[in-house]
Design an enzyme around this catalytic site. Structure first.
Site, PDB file in Angstrom:
ATOM      1  N   ILE A  22      65.625  64.786 101.091  1.00  0.00           N
ATOM      2  CA  ILE A  22      65.324  66.016 100.362  1.00  0.00           C
ATOM      3  C   ILE A  22      64.744  67.045 101.329  1.00  0.00           C
ATOM      4  CG2 ILE A  22      63.867  67.043  98.579  1.00  0.00           C
ATOM      5  CD1 ILE A  22      64.167  64.453  96.993  1.00  0.00           C
ATOM      6  N   VAL A  95      56.761  62.641 102.718  1.00  0.00           N
ATOM      7  CA  VAL A  95      56.417  61.485 103.552  1.00  0.00           C
ATOM      8  C   VAL A  95      56.054  60.325 102.639  1.00  0.00           C
ATOM      9  CG1 VAL A  95      54.886  60.600 105.339  1.00  0.00           C
ATOM     10  CG2 VAL A  95      55.509  63.031 105.344  1.00  0.00           C
ATOM     11  N   TYR A 150      56.891  61.360  91.937  1.00  0.00           N
ATOM     12  CA  TYR A 150      57.834  60.692  91.041  1.00  0.00           C
ATOM     13  C   TYR A 150      57.103  60.287  89.770  1.00  0.00           C
ATOM     14  CZ  TYR A 150      61.368  57.464  89.297  1.00  0.00           C
ATOM     15  OH  TYR A 150      62.292  56.832  88.510  1.00  0.00           O
ATOM     16  N   TYR A 160      59.051  49.744  91.107  1.00  0.00           N
ATOM     17  CA  TYR A 160      58.588  50.841  91.963  1.00  0.00           C
ATOM     18  C   TYR A 160      57.345  50.443  92.756  1.00  0.00           C
ATOM     19  CZ  TYR A 160      58.496  55.676  93.514  1.00  0.00           C
ATOM     20  OH  TYR A 160      58.562  56.806  94.286  1.00  0.00           O
TER      21      TYR A 160
END
Length: 278
Positions: A22, A95, A150, A160
């Protein structure tokens, strides 16, 4: 189409690795919109990725720096301001990394040394970037800092793992530091909660393809692409969003507001067509 939204502005993009990143897309959009930028990543990432090619092709400075190192960050900001001829106007923090995810350690059996690295790289580095920039007075008034997050910061998302903890911390840092930076320097600090997006980092998460498909079925507008995320970042770097700060902004096609969609329910019901009991 370019709107010259960033004409005359200067910024630093953290985390671009390759065309899947991205941050790579954001860097391209920044240049299209008239900005001058400096790219930065770790020396290892620069060697492994294609960002050096991007920098050479677009005549953009590339400064190796570890976002977890205060010494590296101080050097980065000083060099960037020298190369750009003054203070900067925007920063993208893209990052993130989890060794627990990479090593397939489940959340109820984490390696705590790995967890500390996850938090340091994926969240605490954001605080270090902000703190270093503020100490050096490196960002112009009405500047903008954006970090990528997110929805797992708010909701439990299967596999996740400890990245969810890191994203929750990342968003908290944006609020806490955003208050101080806004009050004292008129600098905006926000996070963008992006749709699951195929990147080098994201592809390491178990079941990521299924997660992307599920989000696509749940979202009334469908998943937001990396290019669309880059466009959203541009608006937050621009003067059009001067009073937006301390926000976690969902850029996910509506996923974060959904309970159950028709498409997801239809697919769920199809799973029982072979005679299985509901």
């Amino acid at each position: 189409m370019s709107y010259n939204l960033l004409k005359g502005k200067k910024g630093i993009i953290f985390g671009a690795l390759n065309e899947m990143s991205i941050a790579w897309k954001v860097a391209e959009k920044c240049l299209e919109e008239g900005a001058e930028i400096v790219l930065t990543n770790t020396e290892l990432s620069i060697r492994m990725g294609q960002i050096k090619d991007f920098a050479e092709k677009n005549n953009v400075p590339l400064i190796p720096a570890d976002a977890t190192s205060e010494e590296d960050l101080e050097r980065l900001f000083k060099e960037a301001m020298e190369l750009l001829g003054g203070k900067i106007d925007f920063i993208l923090h893209s990052v993130a990394m989890s060794l627990n995810v990479r090593k397939k350690r489940p959340y109820d059996n984490l390696d705590y040394d790995f967890l500390q690295k996850t938090l340091d790289i994926s969240a605490i580095s954001f605080h270090k970037v902000l703190q270093t920039a503020k100490k050096l007075d490196a960002i112009n008034e009405w500047g903008s800092v954006v970090a990528l997050s997110y929805v797992a910061a708010q909701r439990t998302m299967f596999e996740y793992n400890d990245m969810a903890d890191a994203k929750a911390m990342l968003e908290s840092i944006a609020r806490s530091f955003g208050y101080i930076y806004g009050r004292e320097k008129r600098v905006r600090v926000n996070t963008i909660s992006q749709s699951p997006t195929i990147t080098t980092a994201g592809s390491g998460i178990k079941g990521f393809d299924s997660l992307i498909d599920f989000a696509e079925r749940m979202s009334p507008l469908g998943n937001a692409s990396a290019d669309e995320c880059a466009n959203y970042c541009i608006t937050l770097f621009s003067d059009l969003t001067r009073k937006v700060t301390m926000q976690n902004l969902f850029h996910d096609g509506g996923f974060s507001s959904m309970g159950m969609s028709y498409r997801a329910m239809h697919q769920y019901n199809k799973s029982f067509e072979n005679g299985e009991t509901k």
